[in-house]
Write an enzyme that holds these catalytic residues in place. Structure first.
Site, PDB file in Angstrom:
ATOM      1  N   PHE A  26       0.638  -1.117   0.296  1.00 55.98           N
ATOM      2  CA  PHE A  26      -0.184   0.217  -0.114  1.00 55.98           C
ATOM      3  C   PHE A  26       1.257   1.298  -0.064  1.00 55.98           C
ATOM      4  O   PHE A  26       0.868   1.496   0.611  1.00 55.98           O
ATOM      5  CB  PHE A  26      -1.297  -0.541   1.160  1.00 55.98           C
ATOM      6  CG  PHE A  26      -2.195  -1.104   1.318  1.00 55.98           C
ATOM      7  CD1 PHE A  26      -3.441  -0.877   0.540  1.00 55.98           C
ATOM      8  CD2 PHE A  26      -1.588  -2.234   2.205  1.00 55.98           C
ATOM      9  CE1 PHE A  26      -3.701  -1.871   0.676  1.00 55.98           C
ATOM     10  CE2 PHE A  26      -2.786  -3.276   2.337  1.00 55.98           C
ATOM     11  CZ  PHE A  26      -3.700  -3.244   1.662  1.00 55.98           C
ATOM     12  N   HIS A  27       2.024   1.324  -0.650  1.00 49.03           N
ATOM     13  CA  HIS A  27       2.253   2.607  -0.818  1.00 49.03           C
ATOM     14  C   HIS A  27       3.372   2.241  -1.717  1.00 49.03           C
ATOM     15  O   HIS A  27       3.592   1.499  -3.334  1.00 49.03           O
ATOM     16  CB  HIS A  27       3.461   2.827   0.340  1.00 49.03           C
ATOM     17  CG  HIS A  27       4.621   1.365  -0.075  1.00 49.03           C
ATOM     18  ND1 HIS A  27       4.627   0.164   1.341  1.00 49.03           N
ATOM     19  CD2 HIS A  27       5.675   1.146  -0.530  1.00 49.03           C
ATOM     20  CE1 HIS A  27       5.553  -0.410   1.178  1.00 49.03           C
ATOM     21  NE2 HIS A  27       6.163   0.531  -0.008  1.00 49.03           N
TER      22      HIS A  27
END
Ligand code: T46
Length: 136
Positions: free
Chosen positions: A51-52
């Site tokens: 999630f980045h």
């Protein structure tokens, strides 16, 4: 290489009667100087990581045991890879969102990185990621 800045790398394998060996050298087998390695394992069922995106960091992800899915995306494109072969690596360049999921029980995800760990290189907020792509 796609617009997404991701690519599958096929490593050379040394296979003989004693087993298999895959050597990986900076600039020869991966397109950067390897400054850091880390590995992820014992990920429980249903857990999703990542999630980045990264501002500068380049990485190659290799599932040396088991399997894992990697979602990669930017503004216009999304691609999912299933890694389940220790002779293949997934190159992920800068400004590419990534999520890792569906780790098998035995999965070991080895990561080769172009930079030392730097918390400031992470873009963890999706809206900021989109802004970074749009250059605003
Ligand atoms: C990435 C994906 C594929 C360190 O102390 N040093 C390190 O080199 C790394 C990578 C992490 N950490 C610490 C930071 C956190 O406290 O380990 C903990 C877990 O890291 P994170 O939540 O960032 O893990 P993932 O699986 O979400 O992401 C990792 C990498 O951080 C990231 O660069 O691209 O794997």
């Amino acid at each position: 290489m796609t617009d997404l800045n991701v690519d599958i790398i096929n490593f050379k394998i040394n296979l003989d009667n004693y087993g298999s060996l895959v050597p990986i050298e900076s600039y020869e087998d991966v397109p950067f100087d390897i400054k850091r390695i880390y590995y992820i394992y014992d990920v429980e069922k249903g857990v999703r990581r990542g999630f980045h995106a990264h501002k500068k960091l380049e990485q190659v992800l290799i599932c040396v045991r088991g399997s894992v899915k990697i979602l990669t995306k930017n503004l216009s494109e999304e691609k999912i890879f299933e890694l389940n072969d220790p002779t293949k690596g997934l190159y992920i360049g800068p400004i590419t969102w990534r999520e890792m999921y569906d780790f098998s029980d035995d999965a070991v995800l080895l990561v080769l990185a172009s930079e030392y760990y730097n918390v400031n290189d992470y873009i963890r907020n999706y809206d900021n990621f989109i802004k970074e792509i749009k250059g605003c």
